[in-house]
Structure formats: C-alpha cells, structure tokens
Design an enzyme around this catalytic site. Structure first.
Site, PDB file in Angstrom:
ATOM      1  N   HIS B  45       0.665  -1.325   0.046  1.00 14.60           N
ATOM      2  CA  HIS B  45      -0.005  -0.084   0.127  1.00 14.60           C
ATOM      3  C   HIS B  45       0.944   1.182   0.005  1.00 14.60           C
ATOM      4  O   HIS B  45       0.666   2.083  -0.760  1.00 14.60           O
ATOM      5  CB  HIS B  45      -1.028  -0.053   1.181  1.00 14.60           C
ATOM      6  N   GLU B  67      -2.197  -5.456  -4.179  1.00 13.25           N
ATOM      7  CA  GLU B  67      -3.224  -5.264  -2.876  1.00 13.25           C
ATOM      8  C   GLU B  67      -4.312  -6.029  -3.201  1.00 13.25           C
ATOM      9  O   GLU B  67      -4.894  -6.697  -2.154  1.00 13.25           O
ATOM     10  CB  GLU B  67      -3.409  -4.111  -2.723  1.00 13.25           C
ATOM     11  N   ASN B 408      26.547 -22.969  -3.294  1.00 15.59           N
ATOM     12  CA  ASN B 408      27.103 -24.229  -3.170  1.00 15.59           C
ATOM     13  C   ASN B 408      26.616 -24.937  -1.860  1.00 15.59           C
ATOM     14  O   ASN B 408      26.216 -26.141  -2.030  1.00 15.59           O
ATOM     15  CB  ASN B 408      28.657 -23.897  -2.692  1.00 15.59           C
TER      16      ASN B 408
END
Lengths: 148, 708
Positions: B45, B67, B408
C-alpha cells in the site's frame, strides 16, 4: 611523418646520446627520488617511488637501451609520463633543453633492429639528427637485446 | 527539486521493495497469518501511494493489483499456494526492475500488462469489482491527490494524525512555507488544528516548527509524502492520534509531552501502522545523506594526514636528538596531540563508511528459497548478526563470494529430502549465515548441515584432474586434502548443475577474499555438514603494520597476519628434508628467507641470533627470517598500480615517515610463494630464486592460484 614544427620536444641525455621526448607526453620532470625495489622480471623496472602520496613505478631508460646502469648524479632526472590512468617515471641522465624540429622523418629509415621500436621518428635540428622516443613502446614494448 | 524528490522516492522504494520481499517470504513460511498479511499489505500500500504521488502509473498499478490479491487472502477467499507466492515474487521482481528503470531513465517504458493480468487472474474467480475504480485511472499529475478508493473501501478508517513539521534551517520566509504546507494538507484532508495557530505563525514570521492535526483516510506514509513534497521541509514526525475525540479542538496543549522532532516515538502506544511509517524515516532529523565519493575523498585525506603525522613525529624525534632546546618540547607535545586527534579522526571517518551487513544479507533468504525450490529441496536459512558493520567497499566486494558459498551449500551441501531422511536427519536442511565482530575483524560463516565433503573424494578428484600425483594425494592429511577445493579448476560437483555453474569455483572465492586481505577456512565432517569461515578486516584503507627490514629494504606486514616474533640462535636452524626449520616451544616451524624470493642478497648477520616473524594464514604457520624489526605503526594501504601489476607475496605499498615507499607483504601470497618453491623440489638457495620468475610455471598447484 609530417613536419612537426608546432610540437615542442625536451632533449634528454643518456650518456653521450641525446634523445627527444614530445612535451605533450610529459607530465612533469622531477629530481631523482628514493626508489623502492619491487620484485619483477623486467630488469628496467627499477621500482616504485612516492609522487605526492601516490605510488609511481620508475623505469630506467639506460636499462631499456641495454646500457650500463649509472650512479645517480646531480643532473639525473625522472621524467614523469602518463600511462593510462597512472603515472610512470623514466630515469634519464639529464634534461637539457626544449626544441622544435624543422623536419621529422620516420625512424625506420635510420634506426633498425630491436631498438627501432623505441623511436617514433627522427627529428632534424641545426646540430644534427635526434631520435624521438616512442614513450608507449618504451614503457610496454618487448625486451631489447643486451647491447653492451 | 524534482530530482531531489525522485531521489527520496527511489530510496524509499528500495526500502519498501526489500521489505516486500521479506514479507512475501514470511507469507510463504508462516502462511496467511494476520500479522504477515497485514505487514505485506501495508508495504504494498505504501509503495502504491508513493508511486502514485510520483506519477509512476505502472508501478502503482502493479502494487494495486497486488493489493487486490492480498485483500482476498486476508478475507480468506484465496489460499496461499506456492503458485501464488511465485506470482507475488514475480511481481516484486518486476517492481524492482521498474524501479531501476526509473533510476536509469527517469521514466518507465517496460510493459506491465502481462504481470497485471497474472495478478488479476489470481484475484479473479470472485469479485475484484473495485479494480476498475482506479485500475484505469488517468495518468495522475504529480500534484493530484493519491486517490485510495481501494484501501478506503477495504478499511474505511479515518485517522487522526498529528504531523510535526520542521522546516529546513536554511529555509527562507518560514511563515509562508508553513502556510504552503497548511494549504497542501487542506487540499487533501481536513486540517483540524494547527499549533501554533496559523495567525500567530503569520504574525511571528520566524516559526520553524508547526504541528498540524489532520483527519484523513490516507495512510501516514502518504501524508508524509505530501508534506515532504515541499523541499523546504526538513523533518516530519507523524503520530497517530486516534484516541483523540473526533471533535478535537485545537491541538492539545500538551506539546511538551510529545516527542521531540527526530526522536523516534518508539515507546508510544501506537497502532503498528503508525510505527511502521515513522520507522521508514529513522531519525530523519539526525541523519543526512552523503555522497559516497565524498566519504572516499575524506578517507583519502585522512590517509594523507596519517602519513604526514608519522613524518612529523619522526622529524621531531630527529630534532630532539640533535638539539636540546626547550621549544622542541612544545613541538613534541603538539605532535602527540595531533597524533591523538588524527587517530580519532581516522576512526570517525572509518565509522561513517560502515554499513550494517544486512544490506547484503537481506538478499539471501529469497535466493535460498528460489534455489531450494528449483532443486526440490527443503531448506531453512538462519541469518544471525545482520547488524554487524563493515566498510562499504568490503561489503560490496564480499557479495559475490558469499553468493557463491551459499549457492554451493544449497546445491552441493544440503542433500535431497529422501537422502536426508535415509540418513536419519530432519527432512529440512539448515543453512546458517552469521556475521560477528572480533577485534578488528569481522567473521562471516556459512554453515550447512548437509552431506559434508569427503577427503577421499577430493583426493580422487584432484588426482583424476591431474592436479597432483596419486602419491602426493595419499601423503596429504585429510585437512590438507580438503583445502584442495580452493585449487583452480577444481569443482566438487559430480554433475555440473545450473545452480553452481562450472569451472569458477572456490579458487575464485578465495582469490576474492584474499584480495580483501581476508582469510577463508573450511571445516567439514562427512555426513554432518560444512562450515566456511571468512575473516575480513573492518577496513582496507588503513591497517596496523609491522615494519621489518630485509637487507636494506623496508617492508610492512599487516599485524593481522603476524602471530608472534621470536629470536633464535642461528645454530638452532635445522634442516628437515632440505627445508630449514626451527623449533619454537617444541613445535617444528618451517622458516624462509624472503630475500631469496625477492632477489635481495641475504645479509651476513653479525650477531648470533636471528629474528623470526611467524605469520599465519588459517592454520598454516611460517617463520620469516628478517634482518631488523623496526616497529609497528598505522599504514595507509595504496595500490601499486597496473603498470607494475601483481607481485607475488605483495598486496600493495605504503608511504613511510621519511617519504619513502615500503611494500606491504601479504601473508597468504608469501606462503604460496614458499610452498610453490617446495613443490618444485627446489632447495632454498639464494642463487636460484625459485618461483619469483615463474608465472604458473612448473604446474605446481599452489603457485597457480596466484594468477587471479
């Protein structure tokens, strides 16, 4: 090569020899400095010095031409030139005068052999011919033969 | 003025996007908990509001569609599925891309329709009726009120907000400025009261702070954005005043009890929304943004000062020895004082360049999540110590190596769910990323509870790749064998995967870290996991160095790599397998004359004893025979430059008190130099100067790792 009358040159001494360096190549000329050796394969790379707080590599023009190393004297100078982003110092035996050439010829006509790459041309003055140094090749060119 | 605003917007957007990413992660982890939804909703918002104010329609639209999706989750009309979370992430990435586009071009050209459609279809199936209300709003001019129909429909909350506005100190015509703020606010909301009253402000003229009590359905962040549109506003502190009766008259006279501007009203019992908004401008009155270049310049200047100060101290010492004049005592006192001030200055400047490592760490949760999902693994990333501070250049440089290590760990370290269950481990793997301070260093660790690394496999693989002979591999301790993974060209992955890439591996990581004067160490137990420890200096610019002399040349060794200094009678130097060693406290310690490697003649020592400086890199130790110890001091690290290029065993140069240059030795490089020589089975003779002339010569694995 065109006639380089507009360009000014600094005459540097190397033993009995004289060479010319274009003023436009030169950043400044300083007295001999204390030089710190750096392990390196290039015998002409004498080491590094402190140029106003910056680390500057210094090479020996004598070594570059395969000449015997000379003791630093009162006349010995370091000619500081630009190399890319950094400065590099070139040790010469002395700096005598500033001159212009009435005529410049390609160096290959006169100088041959391995050292030929170190010259950008030959300048003519009243006293005779003077080799104009090719700074970039002197800094980075391939190894010259020993000439002692 | 526009660019200043834009800068503020971009900074905030970056903050909000980072928050959004964390929120989505939380949503995924903890499901549609109220808290998670609230938080993510709020972030989306705020972003929507600020991009609308700035007129970045596409950004606003995406935030808005997001939203809508969130709203449906909140109403429990949509379930949080992995598919949904992925779309949210995708939308986040798009928003990031838009933000960078604004940064680069000032506008947005990228099409966002596809993304918006995706979000819409997520939200579809039911009634996103409000979408058209502002989904196709005309391109708002920056001055337009940030219309919020969606939000107000969702939560028709009218807030009372107390805005304490402080004008910039250099602002002229303060009364008029205050009036402008008042009018801006009046255009968008009801201003209930002003303290001091507007009339008084106009009369007094020199008011630099005013409090407005407003009634609005805008979020505090939007109100703040409105006020901050005026560049003469220095500081804004908002406070929700919801407890206030609706018919509140002039702002209550308890101004003294309210927080001072700039002080975060953290302890005031506000609803979360209010607190969040205040936090997005932490201590805005007490911080300023400074261009990084200025800080770098400042640091350089301090570096010069440190050098000059050393030189002054040296010169004054010489004078004192030469002439015994009273005036020199003054000079000495001044010198001492300057030294103290400069070291404090240096510390302060250093601190201004420090950033919390969170900057970097915040990227990883998302990365681990994405990778784990791609690989079908279940992995939890635990992050510890993200508030640890580091020099910003170090933070920038350490990013890539860390990404690599974490990849890794995800790819090779943590096993698949089935393997883990079969090994009696919890199905969910854990990667622990931590940072902590230790004296002048920061220790970063990456630890996983995966399969670990088997020394046997490393040996076999190294032999197969021709990195060393089978016999040499056999003779190696397990610990040394593990270290082989730092060898160039070595990659443990059985199959080259998309995640970890090929070829560039741990050697690059180590090279990176050593470039930062850091160390990396690995500790692994097959079946139990792997732990990588990185030790980094706090700063790279100025370090403490031990000055030593080899023959006539001075070198500096970073104190961080000096373990101890011992004096040993010459006759106690023994030879083991042709290698010189000494015995220090019953420990056999290999020693070396760096002279041989740097082509410096060894000095004939007059005395019976030699000085040995023991340097350490990870668990390795090496004694360096030096001709003289000069002392330790602050040294400013300077690059040697590209003309000289990389010198093995040397990390840079510094300028000493007498103006001359000393090379800075790098312990890791020195060790490589020495072990490369041993690998070539070269006796330690001054004439032959091994390794110093060989670029990757001889194929010995240790010497090769120099060539980065």
């Amino acid at each position: 090569m065109d006639s380089g009358q507009s360009q000014q040159y600094v005459i540097v001494e190397l033993g009995a020899e004289k060479h010319a360096m274009a003023i436009s190549d030169i950043h400044e000329i300083i007295k001999m400095q204390k030089i710190t050796e750096v392990p390196d394969d290039r015998p002409f790379l004498k080491g590094v010095t402190n140029l106003r707080g910056k680390i500057m590599p210094v090479i020996s023009l004598r070594n570059r031409f395969g000449l015997e190393e000379a003791e630093a004297e009162r006349k010995t100078r370091i000619v500081v030139v630009r190399h890319g982003e950094e400065m590099v110092g070139i040790i010469v035996d002395g700096v005598s005068q500033v001159t212009r050439f009435s005529e410049i010829q390609p160096s290959s006509d006169i100088v041959s052999g391995l050292d030929g790459q170190f010259f950008a041309g030959i300048g003519r003055t009243e006293e005779g011919f003077i080799g104009i140094l090719h700074i970039e090749h002197i800094l980075t060119g391939t190894e010259t033969s020993e000439r002692q | 003025m526009r660019s200043e605003l834009l800068g503020i917007f971009l900074d905030e957007a970056e903050e909000q996007l980072r928050q959004l990413e964390q929120d989505i992660l939380r949503l995924e982890q903890s499901g549609a908990s109220d808290e998670a939804i609230q938080s993510i909703f709020r972030t989306a918002h705020t972003l929507k509001g600020s991009s609308a104010v700035m007129g970045f329609e596409q950004m606003k639209l995406l935030a808005h569609e997001m939203e809508n999706v969130l709203e449906r989750i909140r109403r429990q009309e949509l379930a949080v599925t992995p598919g949904l979370v992925n779309v949210l992430f995708e939308c986040h990435d798009m928003l990031c891309a838009l933000k960078s586009e604004i940064e680069r071009n000032g506008t947005i050209h990228t099409g966002t329709d596809d993304m918006a459609d995706k979000l819409r279809s997520l939200a579809a199936g039911a009634v996103p009726a409000r979408a058209d209300a502002d989904g196709e709003a005309p391109g708002p001019e920056p001055g337009a009120p940030p219309a919020e129909p969606a939000a107000s429909a969702a939560e028709p909350s009218v807030r009372h907000i107390e805005c304490r506005v402080t004008l910039a100190t250099d602002c002229e015509m303060k009364a008029a400025r205050t009036l402008v703020v008042h009018q801006t606010l009046s255009q968008h909301m009801r201003v209930l009261a002003t303290e001091p009253p507007m009339e008084e402000i106009m009369l007094r003229g020199d008011v630099d702070e005013a409090v407005f009590l407003v009634e609005t359905d805008l979020l505090p962040g939007e109100v703040e954005a409105l006020i901050r549109r005026d560049p003469d506003v220095g500081d804004v502190v908002l406070r929700l005043a919801d407890a206030m009766p609706r018919a509140a008259g002039p702002a209550p006279g308890d101004a003294a009890e309210r927080p001072f501007p700039g002080k975060k009203p953290a302890d005031s019992p506000e609803p979360e929304a209010g607190r969040k908004e205040t936090e997005s401008h932490p201590k805005s009155g007490q911080t300023i943004r400074v261009d990084v270049e200025r800080l770098d310049h400042l640091m350089n200047l301090v570096g010069e000062l440190v050098i000059d100060q050393t030189r002054i101290a040296q010169a004054s010492g010489i004078l004192r020895d030469e002439y015994r004049i009273e005036a020199l005592e003054d000079l000495e006192q001044i010198t001492n004082h300057i030294t103290r001030v400069i070291s404090e200055l240096q510390e302060s400047v250093m601190k201004t360049r420090m950033l919390p490592i969170e900057r970097l760490f915040s990227r990883f949760p998302r990365m681990v999540r994405d990778l784990a999902q791609d690989l079908g693994k279940d992995i939890e990333l635990i992050v510890v110590g993200k508030e640890t501070e580091l020099d910003r250049t170090v933070i920038e440089e350490i990013g890539d190596p860390l990404i690599h290590l974490i990849r890794n760990a995800v790819d090779h370290g943590i096993e698949t769910r089935e393997e883990r269950l079969a090994a009696g481990k919890p199905a969910k793997g854990t990667i622990r990323l931590s940072a902590m301070n230790q004296e002048n260093h920061v220790i970063i660790t990456v630890e996983d509870d995966g399969r670990g690394i088997s020394p046997g496999r490393i040996r076999a693989s190294a032999v197969a790749k021709g990195l060393l002979s089978a016999a040499a591999a056999e003779a190696m301790s397990d610990r040394d064998a593990i270290q082989l993974i730092f060898t160039p060209g070595f990659s443990t992955a059985a199959a080259v995967s998309e995640v970890s890439g090929r070829g560039v591996g741990m050697d690059i990581v180590r090279a990176h870290i050593e470039k930062l004067q850091g160390l990396i160490d690995i500790d692994t137990k097959p079946g139990e996991g792997t732990k990588l420890t990185i030790k980094l200096p706090l700063t790279l610019a100025i370090v403490r160095g031990l000055l030593i002399r080899l023959s006539h040349l001075t070198y500096a060794l970073p104190m961080s790599s000096v373990v101890e200094i011992v004096r040993i009678p010459q006759e106690e130097i023994r030879s083991v397998k042709g290698r010189p060693v000494v015995r220090i406290r019953e420990q056999i310690m290999p020693i070396a004359w760096l002279h041989d490697y740097f082509r410096i003649p060894r000095k004939r020592r007059a005395g019976r004893n030699v000085f040995v400086v023991v340097i350490g890199v990870a668990e390795k130790r090496l004694g360096l025979v030096v001709d003289e110890l000069i002392g330790n001091q602050e040294i400013v690290v300077k690059p040697i430059g590209s003309y000289v290029g990389k010198v093995d065993g040397v990390s840079g140069a510094t300028i000493l008190g007498d103006g001359s240059v000393a090379l800075i030795l790098d312990a890791a490089g020195v060790m490589k130099l020495v072990s490369a020589a041993i690998d070539q089975d070269n006796p330690f003779t001054a004439e032959q100067a091994p390794a110093a002339d060989g670029e990757g010569e001889g194929g010995a694995w240790i010497s090769e790792s120099n060539n980065w």
